[in-house]
Scaffold this motif. Structure first.
Motif, PDB file in Angstrom:
ATOM      1  N   LYS A   2     -12.459  -4.161   5.269  1.00 34.09           N
ATOM      2  CA  LYS A   2     -11.842  -4.317   3.834  1.00 34.09           C
ATOM      3  C   LYS A   2     -11.117  -3.694   3.860  1.00 34.09           C
ATOM      4  O   LYS A   2     -11.868  -2.389   3.900  1.00 34.09           O
ATOM      5  N   GLU A   4     -10.467  -1.926   0.988  1.00 32.74           N
ATOM      6  CA  GLU A   4     -10.924  -0.906  -0.275  1.00 32.74           C
ATOM      7  C   GLU A   4     -12.349   0.536   0.414  1.00 32.74           C
ATOM      8  O   GLU A   4     -12.915   1.498   0.308  1.00 32.74           O
ATOM      9  N   THR A  53     -19.972  -8.186  -0.552  1.00 32.52           N
ATOM     10  CA  THR A  53     -18.511  -7.453  -0.576  1.00 32.52           C
ATOM     11  C   THR A  53     -17.805  -6.720   1.343  1.00 32.52           C
ATOM     12  O   THR A  53     -16.530  -6.202   0.866  1.00 32.52           O
TER      13      THR A  53
END
Length: 105
Positions: A2, A4, A53
């Motif tokens: 991801k 981030e 996450t």
């Protein structure tokens, strides 16, 4: 990985014998053992605050990149790492062919 997590540095914490990333004050990490030719990944974990996450996948991918760049071979004893490599089979290139479950990847 991801977006981030892309700019978060991987830390090789030699005191704790783990590779780790920190995200929003919480850690995802992989315990390891190392020889002159191999790095064994033993256990992957992320703090509960990072559940869902993608932090665990990010620390795995960053660690695999580190191992490849080091020129060492991987022993993926950690079930999470093993499953990650099985799903992303191009990473099999860094697994030591003598690894007992190599043919299951």
């Amino acid at each position: 990985m991801k977006a981030e997590f892309e700019n978060i540095d991987l830390v090789k914490n030699e005191n704790k014998k783990r590779f780790e990333i920190e995200f929003n004050g919480h850690f995802a990490f992989i315990d390891y053992k190392e020889t002159s030719h191999q790095i064994a990944l033993i256990h992957t974990e992320s703090e509960p605050e990072l559940a869902g996450t993608g932090a665990a996948a990010a620390v795995v991918e960053k660690t695999l990149i580190y191992i490849e760049e080091s020129g060492k071979k991987l022993l993926p004893f950690c079930p999470y790492v093993f499953a990650f490599i099985k799903k992303n089979n191009d990473w099999k290139r860094i697994v030591d062919e003598r690894f007992e479950s190599y043919n299951k990847l």
